[in-house]
Every structure is written in C-alpha cells, then in structure tokens.
Design a protein around this motif. Sequence first.
Motif, PDB file in Angstrom:
ATOM      1  N   ARG A  98       0.821  -1.207   0.000  1.00  0.00           N
ATOM      2  CA  ARG A  98       0.000   0.000   0.000  1.00  0.00           C
ATOM      3  C   ARG A  98       0.860   1.264   0.000  1.00  0.00           C
ATOM      4  NH1 ARG A  98      -5.303  -0.455   1.559  1.00  0.00           N
ATOM      5  NH2 ARG A  98      -5.376   1.559   0.537  1.00  0.00           N
ATOM      6  N   GLN A 112      -0.699   9.863  -3.629  1.00  0.00           N
ATOM      7  CA  GLN A 112      -1.418   8.599  -3.652  1.00  0.00           C
ATOM      8  C   GLN A 112      -1.899   8.377  -5.078  1.00  0.00           C
ATOM      9  OE1 GLN A 112      -4.673   8.164  -0.832  1.00  0.00           O
ATOM     10  NE2 GLN A 112      -3.891   6.126  -0.394  1.00  0.00           N
ATOM     11  N   LEU A 117       0.425   4.621  -1.913  1.00  0.00           N
ATOM     12  CA  LEU A 117       1.005   5.883  -1.475  1.00  0.00           C
ATOM     13  C   LEU A 117       2.477   5.874  -1.845  1.00  0.00           C
ATOM     14  CD1 LEU A 117       0.774   8.578   0.008  1.00  0.00           C
ATOM     15  CD2 LEU A 117       1.164   7.332   2.157  1.00  0.00           C
ATOM     16  N   LEU A 140       0.948   6.006  11.386  1.00  0.00           N
ATOM     17  CA  LEU A 140      -0.311   5.305  11.197  1.00  0.00           C
ATOM     18  C   LEU A 140      -1.324   5.882  12.173  1.00  0.00           C
ATOM     19  CD1 LEU A 140      -1.760   3.000   9.725  1.00  0.00           C
ATOM     20  CD2 LEU A 140      -0.917   1.464  11.497  1.00  0.00           C
ATOM     21  N   LYS A 143      -7.270   4.448  10.247  1.00  0.00           N
ATOM     22  CA  LYS A 143      -7.417   4.047   8.841  1.00  0.00           C
ATOM     23  C   LYS A 143      -6.767   5.043   7.890  1.00  0.00           C
ATOM     24  CE  LYS A 143     -11.471   1.341   9.689  1.00  0.00           C
ATOM     25  NZ  LYS A 143     -12.490   0.580   9.052  1.00  0.00           N
ATOM     26  N   ASN A 144      -5.912   5.887   8.433  1.00  0.00           N
ATOM     27  CA  ASN A 144      -5.181   6.877   7.641  1.00  0.00           C
ATOM     28  C   ASN A 144      -3.698   6.824   7.990  1.00  0.00           C
ATOM     29  OD1 ASN A 144      -7.469   8.299   6.351  1.00  0.00           O
ATOM     30  ND2 ASN A 144      -7.967   8.882   8.445  1.00  0.00           N
ATOM     31  N   VAL A 145      -2.892   7.397   7.115  1.00  0.00           N
ATOM     32  CA  VAL A 145      -1.492   7.633   7.422  1.00  0.00           C
ATOM     33  C   VAL A 145      -1.205   9.107   7.188  1.00  0.00           C
ATOM     34  CG1 VAL A 145      -0.634   5.308   6.928  1.00  0.00           C
ATOM     35  CG2 VAL A 145      -0.705   6.991   5.099  1.00  0.00           C
ATOM     36  N   ARG A 146      -0.332   9.640   8.040  1.00  0.00           N
ATOM     37  CA  ARG A 146       0.111  11.020   7.863  1.00  0.00           C
ATOM     38  C   ARG A 146       1.587  10.987   7.502  1.00  0.00           C
ATOM     39  NH1 ARG A 146      -1.290  14.174  12.621  1.00  0.00           N
ATOM     40  NH2 ARG A 146       0.403  13.068  13.620  1.00  0.00           N
ATOM     41  N   THR A 163      -2.257  13.827   4.864  1.00  0.00           N
ATOM     42  CA  THR A 163      -2.927  12.678   5.445  1.00  0.00           C
ATOM     43  C   THR A 163      -3.654  11.948   4.326  1.00  0.00           C
ATOM     44  OG1 THR A 163      -3.161  13.851   7.534  1.00  0.00           O
ATOM     45  CG2 THR A 163      -4.596  11.943   7.196  1.00  0.00           C
ATOM     46  N   PHE A 164      -3.501  10.627   4.312  1.00  0.00           N
ATOM     47  CA  PHE A 164      -4.021   9.808   3.216  1.00  0.00           C
ATOM     48  C   PHE A 164      -4.796   8.612   3.779  1.00  0.00           C
ATOM     49  CE2 PHE A 164      -0.125  11.863   1.979  1.00  0.00           C
ATOM     50  CZ  PHE A 164      -0.429  12.451   0.751  1.00  0.00           C
ATOM     51  N   PRO A 165      -5.924   8.252   3.135  1.00  0.00           N
ATOM     52  CA  PRO A 165      -6.677   7.065   3.572  1.00  0.00           C
ATOM     53  C   PRO A 165      -5.958   5.787   3.127  1.00  0.00           C
ATOM     54  CG  PRO A 165      -7.694   8.026   1.633  1.00  0.00           C
ATOM     55  CD  PRO A 165      -6.571   8.939   2.031  1.00  0.00           C
ATOM     56  N   LEU A 166      -6.127   4.734   3.899  1.00  0.00           N
ATOM     57  CA  LEU A 166      -5.558   3.430   3.527  1.00  0.00           C
ATOM     58  C   LEU A 166      -6.579   2.618   2.748  1.00  0.00           C
ATOM     59  CD1 LEU A 166      -3.715   2.546   6.812  1.00  0.00           C
ATOM     60  CD2 LEU A 166      -2.737   3.236   4.658  1.00  0.00           C
TER      61      LEU A 166
END
Length: 166
Positions: A98, A112, A117, A140, A143-146, A163-166
């Motif tokens: 991912r 992304q 990502l 982590l 349910k997101n990563v920064r 910040t991005f959704p997984l």
Amino acid sequence: MKVLIVSDSHGKGKLLAQIVQRVSADHVIHCGDFCTDRKELPSGSLTVVRGNCDWERVPEEQTWESHGLRFFVAHGHQYRVKTTPLPIRYRAEEAGARVACFGHSHFPFCEQSGGVLLINPGSIAYPRGFSVPTYACLELLGKNVRVTYYKTDGQKIHKPGGTFPL
C-alpha cells in the motif's frame, strides 16, 4: 506506529545517526545510496536497499509489513523514478504493498496513486530541485497515514506530505 523514511545520505552517516536519534521511530527505511559500510547504518528495526552508488550487498528491493500495512522499498533507479512514478507504483501493486518508498531523484515527493502511497523522502545530503535536504516520517493513524517532511535539523516542511486514507 512511526516510520522514518530516508534516502540518498551519500556517506553522511553521522547526520543519519542524528536524525534517527532525534526522530525515535519504531522502524527506519533507507531507500538506498547510503554509500557507507553497512555497519555504519543505524541499528535496530531497519529496512535498507541498495542504490546505484552503493557497494554493500543488500537487497535491491524489499517489502516490510507492520500493523497490516505493507511497504515496498527500492532505490528507484531501476524504475525510472526521475521521469514517472508509474513503474514503481505497478511494482508495489505486484508486491501487494500500500506504500512505496523510493529515492534516487533527491527530490521529495508524496502522492497517492491507484491505491498506492508513493513516498520519496528526498535526500538528507544533496537535494536536487528542492531548496533543503529532507527526510519523511509516516505515522499510522487508524485508517489513515500522515506523511510529514522535515529539514535535517528537525524543522517541519509543510509540503509535500499530508494525510491519506488506507
């Protein structure tokens, strides 16, 4: 979980050690071109790949997984990352990752694309096309990563990242 992502340190082992100590991450990813003896790399939880300037025998690419999040790591020179991120994205997809971490261009990049990502932390030694040397941290958050970028002195840089959704 906090992951320190660095690349293209080109022999600056003392600087790398200072960054690793300051950040105090759960894991360190080095995307190649460390250009030192392997024993000079940080100890602890580390994923490292060989760049086009490295002489040590470490893998050309690796996957690493924690908390259900799989990372694909390569230097990037074999995937033409200076011209397009698509080949490394496709390789990360093949690896079931991912997150794809890479270097080679010495330019920080975070985007992304197609569910992957893509993170290039830039270079902590010799930036190209960017005004300062950089590294990245991934955190982590449910349910997101920064992804946050920093100068080598620890000062936060506001772009790239996010910040991005997984």
